[in-house]
Write a protein that holds these residues in place. Structure first.
Motif, PDB file in Angstrom:
ATOM      1  N   GLN A  52       5.776 -10.335   6.199  1.00 18.20           N
ATOM      2  CA  GLN A  52       5.870  -8.911   5.882  1.00 18.20           C
ATOM      3  C   GLN A  52       4.866  -8.105   6.700  1.00 18.20           C
ATOM      4  O   GLN A  52       3.812  -8.610   7.074  1.00 18.20           O
ATOM      5  CB  GLN A  52       5.623  -8.682   4.392  1.00 18.20           C
ATOM      6  CG  GLN A  52       6.703  -9.243   3.484  1.00 18.20           C
ATOM      7  CD  GLN A  52       6.375  -9.026   2.023  1.00 18.20           C
ATOM      8  OE1 GLN A  52       5.236  -9.220   1.597  1.00 18.20           O
ATOM      9  NE2 GLN A  52       7.364  -8.652   1.239  1.00 18.20           N
ATOM     10  N   ARG A  53       5.207  -6.831   6.947  1.00 18.44           N
ATOM     11  CA  ARG A  53       4.271  -5.901   7.574  1.00 18.44           C
ATOM     12  C   ARG A  53       3.594  -5.106   6.465  1.00 18.44           C
ATOM     13  O   ARG A  53       4.265  -4.442   5.668  1.00 18.44           O
ATOM     14  CB  ARG A  53       4.986  -4.959   8.551  1.00 18.44           C
ATOM     15  CG  ARG A  53       5.325  -5.640   9.864  1.00 18.44           C
ATOM     16  CD  ARG A  53       5.923  -4.666  10.877  1.00 18.44           C
ATOM     17  NE  ARG A  53       5.092  -3.493  11.106  1.00 18.44           N
ATOM     18  CZ  ARG A  53       4.007  -3.476  11.883  1.00 18.44           C
ATOM     19  NH1 ARG A  53       3.582  -4.584  12.468  1.00 18.44           N
ATOM     20  NH2 ARG A  53       3.322  -2.357  12.059  1.00 18.44           N
ATOM     21  N   PHE A 116       6.378   0.008   7.360  1.00 20.25           N
ATOM     22  CA  PHE A 116       5.789  -1.120   6.642  1.00 20.25           C
ATOM     23  C   PHE A 116       6.635  -1.560   5.439  1.00 20.25           C
ATOM     24  O   PHE A 116       7.265  -0.744   4.775  1.00 20.25           O
ATOM     25  CB  PHE A 116       4.383  -0.752   6.162  1.00 20.25           C
ATOM     26  CG  PHE A 116       3.436  -0.451   7.296  1.00 20.25           C
ATOM     27  CD1 PHE A 116       2.799  -1.479   7.972  1.00 20.25           C
ATOM     28  CD2 PHE A 116       3.226   0.863   7.715  1.00 20.25           C
ATOM     29  CE1 PHE A 116       1.950  -1.206   9.034  1.00 20.25           C
ATOM     30  CE2 PHE A 116       2.377   1.149   8.772  1.00 20.25           C
ATOM     31  CZ  PHE A 116       1.740   0.110   9.433  1.00 20.25           C
ATOM     32  N   ASP A 117       6.586  -2.872   5.193  1.00 25.44           N
ATOM     33  CA  ASP A 117       7.241  -3.429   4.002  1.00 25.44           C
ATOM     34  C   ASP A 117       6.425  -3.149   2.744  1.00 25.44           C
ATOM     35  O   ASP A 117       6.998  -2.966   1.662  1.00 25.44           O
ATOM     36  CB  ASP A 117       7.418  -4.946   4.160  1.00 25.44           C
ATOM     37  CG  ASP A 117       8.260  -5.304   5.368  1.00 25.44           C
ATOM     38  OD1 ASP A 117       9.412  -4.838   5.431  1.00 25.44           O
ATOM     39  OD2 ASP A 117       7.755  -6.025   6.242  1.00 25.44           O
ATOM     40  N   ILE A 118       5.106  -3.160   2.894  1.00 26.39           N
ATOM     41  CA  ILE A 118       4.202  -2.922   1.771  1.00 26.39           C
ATOM     42  C   ILE A 118       3.104  -1.969   2.222  1.00 26.39           C
ATOM     43  O   ILE A 118       2.488  -2.175   3.273  1.00 26.39           O
ATOM     44  CB  ILE A 118       3.582  -4.231   1.242  1.00 26.39           C
ATOM     45  CG1 ILE A 118       4.674  -5.134   0.637  1.00 26.39           C
ATOM     46  CG2 ILE A 118       2.488  -3.945   0.200  1.00 26.39           C
ATOM     47  CD1 ILE A 118       4.174  -6.483   0.186  1.00 26.39           C
ATOM     48  N   GLY A 146      10.809  -0.762   0.295  1.00 21.50           N
ATOM     49  CA  GLY A 146       9.491  -1.379   0.390  1.00 21.50           C
ATOM     50  C   GLY A 146       8.647  -1.087  -0.840  1.00 21.50           C
ATOM     51  O   GLY A 146       9.036  -0.310  -1.720  1.00 21.50           O
ATOM     52  N   THR A 147       7.486  -1.695  -0.892  1.00 21.58           N
ATOM     53  CA  THR A 147       6.619  -1.613  -2.070  1.00 21.58           C
ATOM     54  C   THR A 147       5.389  -0.769  -1.782  1.00 21.58           C
ATOM     55  O   THR A 147       4.756  -0.915  -0.733  1.00 21.58           O
ATOM     56  CB  THR A 147       6.168  -3.024  -2.503  1.00 21.58           C
ATOM     57  OG1 THR A 147       7.328  -3.792  -2.853  1.00 21.58           O
ATOM     58  CG2 THR A 147       5.235  -2.963  -3.701  1.00 21.58           C
ATOM     59  N   ILE A 148       5.058   0.101  -2.724  1.00 21.89           N
ATOM     60  CA  ILE A 148       3.801   0.850  -2.700  1.00 21.89           C
ATOM     61  C   ILE A 148       2.960   0.360  -3.877  1.00 21.89           C
ATOM     62  O   ILE A 148       3.418   0.380  -5.023  1.00 21.89           O
ATOM     63  CB  ILE A 148       4.038   2.368  -2.818  1.00 21.89           C
ATOM     64  CG1 ILE A 148       4.850   2.869  -1.616  1.00 21.89           C
ATOM     65  CG2 ILE A 148       2.713   3.116  -2.904  1.00 21.89           C
ATOM     66  CD1 ILE A 148       5.279   4.324  -1.733  1.00 21.89           C
ATOM     67  N   GLY A 149       1.739  -0.099  -3.600  1.00 20.88           N
ATOM     68  CA  GLY A 149       0.871  -0.631  -4.646  1.00 20.88           C
ATOM     69  C   GLY A 149      -0.503  -0.002  -4.598  1.00 20.88           C
ATOM     70  O   GLY A 149      -1.087   0.149  -3.513  1.00 20.88           O
ATOM     71  N   LEU A 150      -1.027   0.374  -5.755  1.00 17.18           N
ATOM     72  CA  LEU A 150      -2.307   1.064  -5.835  1.00 17.18           C
ATOM     73  C   LEU A 150      -3.156   0.526  -6.981  1.00 17.18           C
ATOM     74  O   LEU A 150      -2.627   0.194  -8.049  1.00 17.18           O
ATOM     75  CB  LEU A 150      -2.096   2.569  -6.078  1.00 17.18           C
ATOM     76  CG  LEU A 150      -1.168   3.326  -5.134  1.00 17.18           C
ATOM     77  CD1 LEU A 150      -0.876   4.712  -5.694  1.00 17.18           C
ATOM     78  CD2 LEU A 150      -1.781   3.414  -3.749  1.00 17.18           C
ATOM     79  N   VAL A 271       2.642  -0.129  -9.183  1.00 23.16           N
ATOM     80  CA  VAL A 271       3.528  -0.736  -8.204  1.00 23.16           C
ATOM     81  C   VAL A 271       4.863  -0.008  -8.284  1.00 23.16           C
ATOM     82  O   VAL A 271       5.406   0.182  -9.369  1.00 23.16           O
ATOM     83  CB  VAL A 271       3.725  -2.248  -8.436  1.00 23.16           C
ATOM     84  CG1 VAL A 271       4.684  -2.827  -7.413  1.00 23.16           C
ATOM     85  CG2 VAL A 271       2.389  -2.977  -8.389  1.00 23.16           C
ATOM     86  N   ALA A 272       5.381   0.417  -7.128  1.00 21.74           N
ATOM     87  CA  ALA A 272       6.633   1.159  -7.108  1.00 21.74           C
ATOM     88  C   ALA A 272       7.431   0.768  -5.854  1.00 21.74           C
ATOM     89  O   ALA A 272       6.872   0.279  -4.870  1.00 21.74           O
ATOM     90  CB  ALA A 272       6.374   2.660  -7.110  1.00 21.74           C
ATOM     91  N   ILE A 273       8.722   1.017  -5.936  1.00 20.77           N
ATOM     92  CA  ILE A 273       9.626   0.769  -4.801  1.00 20.77           C
ATOM     93  C   ILE A 273       9.973   2.100  -4.166  1.00 20.77           C
ATOM     94  O   ILE A 273      10.415   3.040  -4.838  1.00 20.77           O
ATOM     95  CB  ILE A 273      10.905   0.052  -5.257  1.00 20.77           C
ATOM     96  CG1 ILE A 273      10.558  -1.247  -5.998  1.00 20.77           C
ATOM     97  CG2 ILE A 273      11.807  -0.225  -4.061  1.00 20.77           C
ATOM     98  CD1 ILE A 273       9.781  -2.240  -5.196  1.00 20.77           C
ATOM     99  N   ALA A 274       9.783   2.196  -2.853  1.00 23.26           N
ATOM    100  CA  ALA A 274      10.094   3.426  -2.134  1.00 23.26           C
ATOM    101  C   ALA A 274      11.606   3.567  -1.972  1.00 23.26           C
ATOM    102  O   ALA A 274      12.312   2.591  -1.697  1.00 23.26           O
ATOM    103  CB  ALA A 274       9.425   3.422  -0.752  1.00 23.26           C
ATOM    104  N   ARG A 275      12.099   4.781  -2.133  1.00 27.31           N
ATOM    105  CA  ARG A 275      13.532   5.028  -1.937  1.00 27.31           C
ATOM    106  C   ARG A 275      13.833   5.178  -0.455  1.00 27.31           C
ATOM    107  O   ARG A 275      13.054   5.768   0.273  1.00 27.31           O
ATOM    108  CB  ARG A 275      13.950   6.314  -2.670  1.00 27.31           C
ATOM    109  CG  ARG A 275      13.911   6.174  -4.182  1.00 27.31           C
ATOM    110  CD  ARG A 275      14.559   7.380  -4.829  1.00 27.31           C
ATOM    111  NE  ARG A 275      14.467   7.322  -6.285  1.00 27.31           N
ATOM    112  CZ  ARG A 275      15.295   6.639  -7.083  1.00 27.31           C
ATOM    113  NH1 ARG A 275      16.304   5.980  -6.528  1.00 27.31           N
ATOM    114  NH2 ARG A 275      15.151   6.619  -8.369  1.00 27.31           N
TER     115      ARG A 275
END
Length: 275
Positions: A52-53, A116-118, A146-150, A271-275
């Motif tokens: 993954q990137r 990016f994937d994440i 892709g995934t956004i995590g904070l 954690v969320a999934i980008a549209r």
């Protein structure tokens, strides 16, 4: 000078001040000695895998970027303060992992759309002053699906309250700047992302910090190592009464968050999934 030029110049001055602040003290020590477990926690939550990137925004010395690289991902660590990269590179060499270090402003990331994937940030992006701009950038560089995590400190947790205690002694925030701990409020984060993400989960967790035997030890450590705390104390250095008052406030606050011999610091993991 036009109004636009004035705004640009003010923003450059603000970012220069933030870069200087985070270069004070020894944030890599804080990352390694106090909050080290947060990086791997975020990497696991994001499901980072080989191939993954991954972009770590406001990465500091690589608290999350390094374990992501160790998982086999292709990782870029980006931060406004590249002085923090020196320790990150040393750690990467010691751990025998490869990643790229690129200076970048969280409010204007130097990367392409959908790259990016994440996209993740561990108690980092929360300190960029304009929250909506940062949220827009996190979404922009993350691919669809892709995934956004904070991970961010909450307003009601210890670090959030520490910033509240320091606020009367700190320089006034610039126009439009928002308090960092708002990123630790689920409703605020949902408002920033809106319908541009789906399947967003948010969970309040607690970090156990057991390296400080007494509240006074915590205050001494943060006055020596943590950039925002150092900056506030430098501002009031000639006002000895203010220094004593802030010392007293922080010691009292720290004492309130001890359970047995350890402090409990609250954070929000998103954690969320980008549209």
């Amino acid at each position: 000078m036009t109004e636009t030029t004035e705004v640009v110049d003010a923003d450059r001055a603000l970012k220069a001040a933030l870069r200087t602040m985070w270069g004070l003290g020894n944030y890599p020590a804080v990352a390694a000695e106090v909050v080290q477990e947060l990086g791997p926690t975020l990497v696991r939550a994001c499901g980072v895998e080989a191939g993954q990137r991954v972009l770590d925004v406001a990465a500091g010395s690589g608290n999350a970027a390094l374990p992501a690289a160790a998982a086999g991902a292709t990782v870029i660590a980006s931060d406004l303060t590249p002085e923090l990269f020196a320790r990150g590179r040393e750690l990467a060499a010691a751990q025998q992992v490869d990643l790229e270090w690129i200076q970048g402003d969280a409010e204007a990331l130097p990367f392409a759309d959908n790259e990016f994937d994440i996209v993740m940030s561990c108690v980092g992006v929360m300190f960029a002053p304009h929250h909506q701009q940062s949220a827009d950038e996190l979404v922009r560089v993350c691919r669809d699906g892709g995934t956004i995590g904070l991970i961010n400190w909450t307003p009601d947790g210890f670090i959030g309250k520490m910033f509240s205690a320091m606020k009367p002694y700190a320089a006034p925030p610039p126009p439009g700047a928002q308090p960092p701990p708002l990123w630790g409020d689920e409703a605020h984060v949902r408002g920033l992302f809106g319908d541009r993400v789906r399947e967003m989960t948010a969970e309040v967790r607690t970090l156990t910090v057991d390296m400080f035997a007494r509240p006074e030890d915590f205050v001494h450590y943060f006055k020596k190592n943590y950039g925002p705390t150092i900056a506030v104390y430098r501002r009031i250095a000639d006002d000895h009464a203010a220094v004593r008052a802030l010392d007293s406030s922080l010691i009292e606050l720290a004492g309130e968050f001890y359970e047995g011999k350890a402090m409990q610091w609250q954070y929000l993991i998103v954690v969320a999934i980008a549209r």
